[in-house]
Design a protein around this motif. Structure first.
Motif, PDB file in Angstrom:
ATOM      1  N   SER A 120       1.053  -1.228   0.099  1.00  0.00           N
ATOM      2  CA  SER A 120       0.129  -0.180  -0.402  1.00  0.00           C
ATOM      3  C   SER A 120       0.615   1.231   0.037  1.00  0.00           C
ATOM      4  N   LEU A 121       0.121   2.178  -0.022  1.00  0.00           N
ATOM      5  CA  LEU A 121       0.959   3.503  -0.496  1.00  0.00           C
ATOM      6  C   LEU A 121       1.153   4.203   1.061  1.00  0.00           C
ATOM      7  N   CYS A 122       1.704   5.341   1.344  1.00  0.00           N
ATOM      8  CA  CYS A 122       2.092   5.689   2.751  1.00  0.00           C
ATOM      9  C   CYS A 122       1.934   7.511   2.990  1.00  0.00           C
ATOM     10  N   PHE A 123       1.208   7.795   3.793  1.00  0.00           N
ATOM     11  CA  PHE A 123       0.850   9.207   3.555  1.00  0.00           C
ATOM     12  C   PHE A 123       2.318  10.368   3.935  1.00  0.00           C
ATOM     13  N   ASP A 124       1.939  10.669   2.905  1.00  0.00           N
ATOM     14  CA  ASP A 124       3.518  11.953   3.185  1.00  0.00           C
ATOM     15  C   ASP A 124       3.004  13.347   4.721  1.00  0.00           C
ATOM     16  N   TYR A 125       2.832  13.061   6.276  1.00  0.00           N
ATOM     17  CA  TYR A 125       2.417  13.882   7.298  1.00  0.00           C
ATOM     18  C   TYR A 125       2.855  14.461   7.189  1.00  0.00           C
ATOM     19  N   GLY A 126       4.447  15.442   6.273  1.00  0.00           N
ATOM     20  CA  GLY A 126       5.063  16.936   7.076  1.00  0.00           C
ATOM     21  C   GLY A 126       4.244  17.621   5.873  1.00  0.00           C
ATOM     22  N   LYS A 127       3.131  17.523   4.832  1.00  0.00           N
ATOM     23  CA  LYS A 127       2.609  18.282   3.843  1.00  0.00           C
ATOM     24  C   LYS A 127       1.124  18.405   4.810  1.00  0.00           C
ATOM     25  N   ASN A 128       1.183  20.180   4.560  1.00  0.00           N
ATOM     26  CA  ASN A 128      -0.273  20.275   5.005  1.00  0.00           C
ATOM     27  C   ASN A 128      -0.984  20.678   4.723  1.00  0.00           C
ATOM     28  N   GLN A 129      -0.705  20.139   2.922  1.00  0.00           N
ATOM     29  CA  GLN A 129      -3.161  19.413   2.270  1.00  0.00           C
ATOM     30  C   GLN A 129      -2.948  18.322   3.252  1.00  0.00           C
ATOM     31  N   VAL A 130      -1.953  17.467   2.847  1.00  0.00           N
ATOM     32  CA  VAL A 130      -1.851  16.130   3.102  1.00  0.00           C
ATOM     33  C   VAL A 130      -2.932  16.244   5.243  1.00  0.00           C
ATOM     34  N   LEU A 131      -2.314  16.856   5.644  1.00  0.00           N
ATOM     35  CA  LEU A 131      -2.853  17.296   7.335  1.00  0.00           C
ATOM     36  C   LEU A 131      -4.329  17.332   6.881  1.00  0.00           C
ATOM     37  N   HIS A 132      -4.346  18.325   6.316  1.00  0.00           N
ATOM     38  CA  HIS A 132      -5.685  18.775   5.937  1.00  0.00           C
ATOM     39  C   HIS A 132      -6.920  17.977   5.253  1.00  0.00           C
ATOM     40  N   PHE A 133      -6.676  17.435   4.954  1.00  0.00           N
ATOM     41  CA  PHE A 133      -7.288  15.948   3.834  1.00  0.00           C
ATOM     42  C   PHE A 133      -7.313  14.797   4.800  1.00  0.00           C
ATOM     43  N   LEU A 134      -6.502  14.997   5.949  1.00  0.00           N
ATOM     44  CA  LEU A 134      -6.415  13.540   6.593  1.00  0.00           C
ATOM     45  C   LEU A 134      -7.412  14.187   8.319  1.00  0.00           C
ATOM     46  N   LEU A 135      -6.985  15.610   8.754  1.00  0.00           N
ATOM     47  CA  LEU A 135      -8.044  15.793   9.387  1.00  0.00           C
ATOM     48  C   LEU A 135      -9.067  16.252   9.757  1.00  0.00           C
ATOM     49  N   SER A 136      -9.314  16.489   8.346  1.00  0.00           N
ATOM     50  CA  SER A 136     -10.677  17.124   8.095  1.00  0.00           C
ATOM     51  C   SER A 136     -11.642  15.674   7.631  1.00  0.00           C
ATOM     52  N   ASN A 137     -11.240  14.905   7.653  1.00  0.00           N
ATOM     53  CA  ASN A 137     -11.885  13.035   7.478  1.00  0.00           C
ATOM     54  C   ASN A 137     -12.165  12.903   9.145  1.00  0.00           C
ATOM     55  N   CYS A 138     -11.466  13.869   9.690  1.00  0.00           N
ATOM     56  CA  CYS A 138     -12.134  12.774  11.377  1.00  0.00           C
ATOM     57  C   CYS A 138     -13.442  13.926  12.174  1.00  0.00           C
ATOM     58  N   LYS A 139     -13.108  14.881  11.716  1.00  0.00           N
ATOM     59  CA  LYS A 139     -14.369  15.564  11.725  1.00  0.00           C
ATOM     60  C   LYS A 139     -15.146  15.387  10.883  1.00  0.00           C
ATOM     61  N   TYR A 140     -14.848  15.105   9.718  1.00  0.00           N
ATOM     62  CA  TYR A 140     -15.947  14.454   8.778  1.00  0.00           C
ATOM     63  C   TYR A 140     -16.706  13.565   9.644  1.00  0.00           C
ATOM     64  N   TRP A 141     -16.372  12.397  10.061  1.00  0.00           N
ATOM     65  CA  TRP A 141     -17.485  10.961  10.311  1.00  0.00           C
ATOM     66  C   TRP A 141     -17.426  11.599  11.454  1.00  0.00           C
ATOM     67  N   LEU A 142     -16.796  12.190  12.716  1.00  0.00           N
ATOM     68  CA  LEU A 142     -17.717  13.022  13.851  1.00  0.00           C
ATOM     69  C   LEU A 142     -18.809  14.133  13.357  1.00  0.00           C
ATOM     70  N   GLU A 143     -18.617  14.551  13.361  1.00  0.00           N
ATOM     71  CA  GLU A 143     -20.377  15.628  12.646  1.00  0.00           C
ATOM     72  C   GLU A 143     -20.809  15.113  11.599  1.00  0.00           C
ATOM     73  N   GLU A 144     -20.416  14.326  10.951  1.00  0.00           N
ATOM     74  CA  GLU A 144     -22.206  14.394   9.413  1.00  0.00           C
ATOM     75  C   GLU A 144     -22.348  12.670   9.614  1.00  0.00           C
ATOM     76  N   PHE A 145     -22.004  11.831  10.186  1.00  0.00           N
ATOM     77  CA  PHE A 145     -22.491  10.629  10.854  1.00  0.00           C
ATOM     78  C   PHE A 145     -22.304  10.109  12.590  1.00  0.00           C
ATOM     79  N   ARG A 146     -21.816  11.369  12.643  1.00  0.00           N
ATOM     80  CA  ARG A 146     -21.785  11.167  14.440  1.00  0.00           C
ATOM     81  C   ARG A 146     -20.911   9.890  15.342  1.00  0.00           C
TER      82      ARG A 146
END
Length: 676
Positions: A296-322
């Motif tokens: 599989s492929l490994c995320f580059d956690y040093g990129k701010n856009q990757v952090l934006h994608f992954l952090l937003s993903n956490c919030k998305y599942w919490l808020e949209e699906f509770r």
């Protein structure tokens, strides 16, 4: 900055203070950088509200981050899958490669299938948008496409606010697709209607759902994710997933999502790989890009856009699906450049030898902070096997901020002694040490077996204990020695593991009643069969079979612990351990847990020191309802016998009948008075 609490509390960490303080400061610095324009992580993590497809008052807007693309067009049912100029995106000036298109309301309809056609220097191809929130697979062609999801009737939540009562946290790990009886793929609705009532009746207060994020290969168990914002359509619609979560909340059950941010599927047409033609958009661009063990492929956690994608993903599942929190998969792989492969982690120096991926540690720290900003009651669990200190320690004290970490050494221990030890060599000192050997400042999730121990090529604990005798001798009244042994040890391993928790307890779906055999998803090697990718609920429902005895014991022990508020916080006080006799006894609050692991030796009047008073038996594995022989008289109250030597400590000798391979729980009924 003063010395961090984690170092103050553990002097052995002082030689590595620079590394710990450095990563702590890195997280502080990165948070300041990310939130400079928004003010908070919660406000920053809104990428899903900007990127992807959205319906607006004037029509539709679609955006994608693709800095290496030379052109992007939407294609789909609306364009007859042809590239057309009117569906071309424009590159937003002064942006970091963001593309956008605005369309009239009539351009798209609910249910339309679509993709992007992305061109780059030297090539081009179809791609599914990174922020697609609905992805479906064609039954004939097996091709995945994004789908416009804007039904007229969106799900209306019944439970407005949910505050889980998870002290202690009792987790029922489950997989929607394999939760049904029939050979096939189960659905959100089937789980809500058929399985959720079982979980509630069994006494668990949380479900941990696997394989929610969309994944192309069903047999990956959901761990090769392609679309991080799309709930898997194999199991139903987003609204049906919401209905499941809402129903769980109605029953007082928290819903934890098994989230995969440790890696991504390599697929390029379905996933994020080379989304804009470049190999390093979301992933490392060097030798670290591919995970050697997971393909599989490994995320580059040093990129701010990757952090934006992954952090937003956490919030998305919490808020949209509770969802009520997350179990983060593959954390060990994230923490180290070599993914922790082949490393023993035998000393603290192994955690701080320059092999740590600081960028990943910063991401996990910020993810935990964000999740608890969005929902202060949220639950976060790390699946991590190296034992890195501070993983489940508060961020402000220098930790990474998880609420719990998986005690992955415990199932390994049980499998090891089952495979390598004779019954007479099961030593209480070893068992007790393994179950209580943990960092006192970090909470863990203890378990005998999860889904990992049941995968094809391995065996569940009950199958390892009884093996093929399960096929012929699980009928009540069939006095089979192998089955009797297996049932007895199955109960004992579970009770001692649950009774020693310092955080929570986990059970995988079906293991509470000793589900036989292994888990094997349909694949070429088994003729694409669903025979082993399901749960045989009829086994526990049939009262003539012994599975219901195991289930009844599991229900009783879960209820016993669950009824003691903050049970996990009570100190575990060892009262007795003797390897020669194979007897173990310990106390938590007013409860005393006693185990006789000896396979053949029963003891009459076996004594050990306990707080003086009167004790009543409140749980016995030897009860006939639990598949025992009924040799323990549960109606007898036991009184400690005084000993002048221990009188100042208010202790006396508690003498019990301990049949072979049994366990029992006693409650201190009342303090012994002088006239007893």
């Amino acid at each position: 900055m003063g010395q961090l609490a984690i170092i103050k509390n553990d002097p052995w960490l002082e030689p590595y203070a620079a590394a710990i303080e450095g990563r702590h400061q890195d997280a502080i610095n990165k948070e300041k950088e990310l939130t400079a324009g928004s003010g908070s992580l919660k406000a920053f993590a809104n990428a899903y509200n900007y990127f992807g497809l959205h319906r607006t008052d004037s029509g539709w807007v679609f955006r994608e981050w693709a800095p290496h693309a030379t052109s992007i067009n939407l294609i789909g049912d609306f364009s007859k899958w042809k590239v057309m100029r009117k569906y071309a995106l424009r590159r937003i000036a002064a942006s970091d490669g963001v593309w956008e298109i605005k369309l009239p309301a009539t351009a798209l309809r609910d249910g339309d299938l679509y993709k992007m056609y992305v061109c780059w220097e030297g090539g081009g191809g179809e791609r599914i948008p990174a922020y697609a929130n609905r992805v479906v697979q064609d039954e004939q062609t097996h091709i995945f496409s994004a789908q416009v999801w804007c039904p007229e009737k969106l799900y209306k939540w019944k439970v407005k606010r949910f505050a889980p009562d998870t002290k202690p946290l009792l987790i029922y790990e489950c997989h929607i697709g394999m939760s049904q009886e029939r050979e096939g793929v189960g659905t959100y609705n089937e789980f809500r209607e058929n399985v959720l009532p079982r979980v509630a009746a069994d006494g668990y207060n949380a479900i941990q759902i696997m394989a929610i994020q969309e994944h192309p290969y069903y047999g990956s168990f959901g761990y090769h994710v392609s679309s991080f914002y799309a709930p898997s359509s194999r199991f139903g619609t987003p609204e049906e997933l919401k209905a499941l979560i809402d129903a769980a909340h109605e029953k007082g059950i928290a819903v934890i999502m098994d989230i995969v941010h440790s890696h991504a599927v390599k697929n390029e047409v379905e996933g994020l790989g080379r989304l804009d033609g470049s190999p390093d958009l979301y992933f490392y661009g060097d030798h670290r890009r591919e995970h050697s063990a997971w393909d599989s492929l490994c995320f580059d956690y040093g990129k701010n856009q990757v952090l934006h994608f992954l952090l937003s993903n956490c919030k998305y599942w919490l808020e949209e699906f509770r969802f009520d929190g997350f179990r983060f998969d593959g954390v060990t792989s994230m923490l180290y450049y070599d993914h922790g492969l082949g490393k023993a982690f035998g000393s603290y120096s192994d955690y701080y030898d320059g092999n740590e991926d600081t960028n990943a540690i910063v991401y996990l720290t910020l993810a935990n902070k964000l999740i608890h900003e969005v929902n202060r009651r949220a639950i976060t669990i790390a699946e991590e096997m190296s034992g890195m200190p501070g993983l489940a320690y508060p961020i402000k004290g220098g930790g990474i901020g998880f609420d719990y970490r998986m005690a992955m050494g415990i199932p390994d221990y049980w499998i090891k002694i089952l495979k390598e030890k004779k019954d007479e060599d099961w030593h209480p000192t070893s068992i007790y040490w393994e179950l209580t050997n943990r960092r006192p400042d970090e909470k863990t999730i203890s378990y005998v077996e999860s889904h990992d121990q049941a995968l094809v090529g391995d065996k569940t604990v009950i199958f390892r204990l009884i093996d093929d005798q399960m096929y012929w001798h699980m009928t009540k009244g069939d006095d089979n020695a192998a089955v009797n042994r297996g049932i007895a040890l199955h109960k004992m391993t579970r009770l001692v593991t649950l009774a020693t928790i310092n955080g929570g307890y986990l059970n995988f779906m079906g293991n509470e009643f000793g589900h036989p055999e292994w888990i094997d998803f349909p694949r070429e090697g088994n003729g694409w069969s669903y025979k082993y990718a399901r749960r045989q609920w009829d086994l526990v429902d049939r009262k003539e079979l012994r599975y219901c005895e195991l289930n009844a014991f599991d229900n009783a022990m879960v209820q016993l612990v669950g009824d003691v508020y903050d049970f996990q916080a009570l100190p575990v006080e060892k009262l007795w351990e003797k390897d020669d006799d194979q007897v173990l006894a310990f106390k938590r609050g007013d409860l005393v847990f006693v185990f006789n692991w000896a396979p053949f030796k029963s003891y009459d009047g076996y004594g050990f020191l306990a707080p003086e008073g009167e004790y009543e038996v409140i749980l016995s594995s030897d009860n006939k309802d639990f598949g025992g022989f009924g040799n323990i008289d549960e109606g007898v109250h036991h009184f400690t016998q005084p000993d002048p030597l221990y009188a100042p400590d208010h202790k006396g000798w508690l003498k019990l009948y301990l049949p072979a391979r049994t366990c029992q729980v006693l409650r201190l009924h009342r303090q012994k008075s002088d006239n007893i």
